[in-house]
Design a protein around this motif. Structure first.
Motif, short mmCIF file in Angstrom:
data_model
loop_
_atom_site.label_atom_id
_atom_site.label_comp_id
_atom_site.label_asym_id
_atom_site.label_seq_id
_atom_site.Cartn_x
_atom_site.Cartn_y
_atom_site.Cartn_z
N SER A 1 0.80 -1.23 0.00
CA SER A 1 0.00 0.00 0.00
C SER A 1 0.83 1.28 0.00
N LYS A 2 2.09 1.18 0.36
CA LYS A 2 2.93 2.39 0.38
C LYS A 2 2.90 3.11 -0.96
N SER B 1 -1.81 2.36 -3.26
CA SER B 1 -2.97 2.51 -2.36
C SER B 1 -4.30 2.23 -3.05
#
Length: 146
Positions: free
Chosen positions: A123-124, A127
């Motif tokens: 998700s960094k 997203s």
């Protein structure tokens, strides 16, 4: 290039943002990705395979269809280093298909016990992805259980 999300999750169900309505997960193509096919050796990735995957996803995009990437653990996953290597391989895969709108997200493999770490790493930079699981024991309303 950062993509906007196409889907969101509410109470373990998938919804399409533009229609604000439930989306049937049976309509999602499941594309299995063998860990050994992507990571040939520690940190050495099969870019030819990933380019082919990207082409497959772009084809789905033209057809206005969506897919779940299903990582398959086909190598030992017994210690922290191996788990980290697996997660990094999935993250590298996500990097190579980052502009493919057809990717709804990733399935969390059953053998990944710390799914929060898996999601956090991906998700960094990605997203827009939704996470899916077949594990009915997951008590996390942000994951689609199907």
């Amino acid at each position: 290039m950062k993509l906007e999300p196409v889907f969101f999750v509410k109470e373990n169900k998938l919804y399409k943002i533009d229609e604000n309505s439930p989306f049937d997960t049976n309509q999602l193509h499941k594309i299995e990705i063998l860990w050994s096919k992507v990571e040939l050796e520690d940190g050495i990735y099969n870019e030819e395979f990933l380019a082919s995957l990207r082409e497959q996803l772009k084809s789905l995009e033209v057809q206005k269809k969506f897919a779940i990437l299903v990582p398959v653990i086909d190598k030992p996953l017994e210690n922290f280093e191996q788990i980290e290597s697996f997660t990094n391989t999935c993250n590298h895969t996500a990097r190579r298909v980052k502009d493919c709108i057809s990717v709804a997200g990733f399935e969390i493999p059953c053998r990944i016990t710390d799914y929060h770490d898996f999601i956090e790493v991906l998700s960094k930079k990605h997203s827009q992805y939704v996470y899916f699981s077949h594990n009915n024991q997951i008590n996390d309303s942000s994951i689609v259980v199907y």
